[in-house]
Scaffold this motif. Sequence first.
Motif, PDB file in Angstrom:
ATOM      1  N   ARG A   1       0.850  -1.182   0.000  1.00 11.84           N
ATOM      2  CA  ARG A   1       0.000   0.000   0.000  1.00 11.84           C
ATOM      3  C   ARG A   1       0.894   1.244   0.000  1.00 11.84           C
ATOM      4  O   ARG A   1       1.706   1.414  -0.901  1.00 11.84           O
ATOM      5  N   GLY A   2       0.829   2.098   1.003  1.00  9.64           N
ATOM      6  CA  GLY A   2       1.650   3.304   0.998  1.00  9.64           C
ATOM      7  C   GLY A   2       2.992   3.149   1.675  1.00  9.64           C
ATOM      8  O   GLY A   2       3.748   4.123   1.797  1.00  9.64           O
ATOM      9  N   VAL A   3       3.328   1.923   2.116  1.00 10.79           N
ATOM     10  CA  VAL A   3       4.557   1.707   2.899  1.00 10.79           C
ATOM     11  C   VAL A   3       5.708   1.301   1.985  1.00 10.79           C
ATOM     12  O   VAL A   3       5.559   0.420   1.129  1.00 10.79           O
ATOM     13  N   HIS A   4       6.835   1.948   2.180  1.00  4.76           N
ATOM     14  CA  HIS A   4       8.107   1.530   1.570  1.00  4.76           C
ATOM     15  C   HIS A   4       9.097   1.376   2.713  1.00  4.76           C
ATOM     16  O   HIS A   4       9.425   2.350   3.402  1.00  4.76           O
ATOM     17  N   ALA A   5       9.586   0.148   2.937  1.00 10.51           N
ATOM     18  CA  ALA A   5      10.484  -0.118   4.057  1.00 10.51           C
ATOM     19  C   ALA A   5      11.665  -0.950   3.585  1.00 10.51           C
ATOM     20  O   ALA A   5      11.469  -1.984   2.937  1.00 10.51           O
ATOM     21  N   SER A   6      12.866  -0.490   3.908  1.00  5.48           N
ATOM     22  CA  SER A   6      14.065  -1.170   3.440  1.00  5.48           C
ATOM     23  C   SER A   6      15.246  -0.757   4.305  1.00  5.48           C
ATOM     24  O   SER A   6      15.252   0.316   4.915  1.00  5.48           O
ATOM     25  N   TYR A   7      16.273  -1.622   4.346  1.00  2.00           N
ATOM     26  CA  TYR A   7      17.516  -1.244   5.011  1.00  2.00           C
ATOM     27  C   TYR A   7      18.258  -0.161   4.224  1.00  2.00           C
ATOM     28  O   TYR A   7      19.098   0.546   4.779  1.00  2.00           O
ATOM     29  N   LEU A   8      17.988  -0.031   2.938  1.00  3.52           N
ATOM     30  CA  LEU A   8      18.730   0.908   2.093  1.00  3.52           C
ATOM     31  C   LEU A   8      18.379   2.341   2.460  1.00  3.52           C
ATOM     32  O   LEU A   8      17.205   2.720   2.499  1.00  3.52           O
ATOM     33  N   THR A   9      19.408   3.139   2.723  1.00  4.28           N
ATOM     34  CA  THR A   9      19.226   4.545   3.090  1.00  4.28           C
ATOM     35  C   THR A   9      19.634   5.433   1.921  1.00  4.28           C
ATOM     36  O   THR A   9      20.723   5.271   1.367  1.00  4.28           O
ATOM     37  N   LEU A  10      18.767   6.369   1.575  1.00  8.01           N
ATOM     38  CA  LEU A  10      19.027   7.278   0.461  1.00  8.01           C
ATOM     39  C   LEU A  10      19.256   8.689   0.967  1.00  8.01           C
ATOM     40  O   LEU A  10      18.701   9.092   1.991  1.00  8.01           O
ATOM     41  N   HIS A  11      20.070   9.437   0.230  1.00 13.74           N
ATOM     42  CA  HIS A  11      20.201  10.863   0.497  1.00 13.74           C
ATOM     43  C   HIS A  11      19.281  11.593  -0.472  1.00 13.74           C
ATOM     44  O   HIS A  11      19.506  11.594  -1.678  1.00 13.74           O
ATOM     45  N   TRP A  12      18.237  12.206   0.079  1.00  9.57           N
ATOM     46  CA  TRP A  12      17.193  12.791  -0.765  1.00  9.57           C
ATOM     47  C   TRP A  12      17.696  13.942  -1.622  1.00  9.57           C
ATOM     48  O   TRP A  12      17.078  14.263  -2.638  1.00  9.57           O
ATOM     49  N   ALA A  13      18.799  14.571  -1.263  1.00 12.17           N
ATOM     50  CA  ALA A  13      19.329  15.638  -2.115  1.00 12.17           C
ATOM     51  C   ALA A  13      19.732  15.084  -3.476  1.00 12.17           C
ATOM     52  O   ALA A  13      19.742  15.812  -4.469  1.00 12.17           O
ATOM     53  N   GLY A  14      20.070  13.790  -3.525  1.00 13.47           N
ATOM     54  CA  GLY A  14      20.374  13.153  -4.797  1.00 13.47           C
ATOM     55  C   GLY A  14      19.141  12.642  -5.514  1.00 13.47           C
ATOM     56  O   GLY A  14      19.210  12.278  -6.687  1.00 13.47           O
ATOM     57  N   HIS A  15      18.017  12.605  -4.812  1.00 14.45           N
ATOM     58  CA  HIS A  15      16.762  12.103  -5.391  1.00 14.45           C
ATOM     59  C   HIS A  15      15.597  12.981  -4.922  1.00 14.45           C
ATOM     60  O   HIS A  15      14.684  12.521  -4.233  1.00 14.45           O
ATOM     61  N   PRO A  16      15.609  14.276  -5.269  1.00 15.26           N
ATOM     62  CA  PRO A  16      14.586  15.196  -4.736  1.00 15.26           C
ATOM     63  C   PRO A  16      13.172  14.866  -5.173  1.00 15.26           C
ATOM     64  O   PRO A  16      12.206  15.316  -4.545  1.00 15.26           O
ATOM     65  N   GLU A  17      13.037  14.045  -6.220  1.00 18.01           N
ATOM     66  CA  GLU A  17      11.699  13.684  -6.677  1.00 18.01           C
ATOM     67  C   GLU A  17      10.944  12.879  -5.622  1.00 18.01           C
ATOM     68  O   GLU A  17       9.707  12.819  -5.648  1.00 18.01           O
ATOM     69  N   ILE A  18      11.668  12.270  -4.678  1.00 12.94           N
ATOM     70  CA  ILE A  18      11.001  11.520  -3.609  1.00 12.94           C
ATOM     71  C   ILE A  18      10.085  12.441  -2.816  1.00 12.94           C
ATOM     72  O   ILE A  18       8.958  12.074  -2.459  1.00 12.94           O
ATOM     73  N   ALA A  19      10.559  13.648  -2.520  1.00 14.35           N
ATOM     74  CA  ALA A  19       9.753  14.591  -1.735  1.00 14.35           C
ATOM     75  C   ALA A  19       8.465  14.943  -2.459  1.00 14.35           C
ATOM     76  O   ALA A  19       7.387  15.014  -1.847  1.00 14.35           O
ATOM     77  N   ASN A  20       8.546  15.168  -3.762  1.00 16.43           N
ATOM     78  CA  ASN A  20       7.341  15.499  -4.521  1.00 16.43           C
ATOM     79  C   ASN A  20       6.346  14.347  -4.501  1.00 16.43           C
ATOM     80  O   ASN A  20       5.133  14.549  -4.333  1.00 16.43           O
TER      81      ASN A  20
END
Length: 315
Positions: free
Chosen positions: A278-297
């Motif tokens: 559903r709306g959950v994304h859970a993982s050990y992998l940690t991302l730096h959102w400055a490299g993937h700003p589309e996540i915030a949108n």
Amino acid sequence: GGVILNRVASDRHEELLREALGDIGVPVLGMLRRRALAPGGATALPDRALGPVPVIHRSLEATRAVRRLGETVAATVDVERILRLARSAPDLPQEPWSAAAETGAGAASDGPRPVIAIAGGYGYPEIGELAYAAGAEVVAVDPLRDEALPEGTAGLVIPGGLPEAYADELAANGGLSASVAQLARSGRPVIAEGAGLVWLCREFDGQPMCGVLDAAARTADQLVIGYRAATAQAASPIGPAGTQVVGYKQHRTQVSPRAGTDAAWLWPGGRPEGFVRRGVHASYLTLHWAGHPEIANRLVAAATADASAEREEAA
């Protein structure tokens, strides 16, 4: 402009360093003795398995160490001279990083801002900056102390810096665990990285967690650490299926099963990992959102859609 001498062993050592630097015209702005920062010393920051204990935990040991460290620096470093030197530096030629530019200035859109709760003190500050720029009202939540999510929460981010070492505190905070589980059941976007994945599990070393995922976590003997070039296996608040990222893993726990029916990631040489439900994304992998700003949108768009549907239903 000058140097600060670090790990100075003795008065004679300091004298030799100052003479050598004086010969080549390099000013000495201060110095720190080796024993002043040695492990176990009065100014040493308290340690844990994955680095220093953050002051945000408000432990007496941590706050006292930071105060003593400040006193040590003030006594042996010419802070005023460093500030004058800093003020004399020219502007950097690059444009400063802008969360608004990276997200397309979503904050300027009309309508109420959805409330996005972020586990404060455990992630990169750019997460909150990007979420705000994308149009969210960003509110911090403390997983160790807050007994419920902030009122009106429409999305949750648990960054990868949440310590695995605080299983007892997380298990004891049943009120917040129930609040997180209720948010996840509602279909609202929840992004959990690192130990956030463990927190969403049914249990950790036999202690109850949030129960969002039908999985159990346990402490392992081996530390997993390193970067992964990963591909998203399912659409989620992180991105559509096929999204490619580079993330970081550092954990000493294992989750069983390793992945859900819809896995979060796959990387070369590895097996599917993480959970998308559903709306959950859970993982050990940690991302730096400055490299993937589309996540915030994507996160804010999902939270906004859910909040709008709830308002329409109430009306």
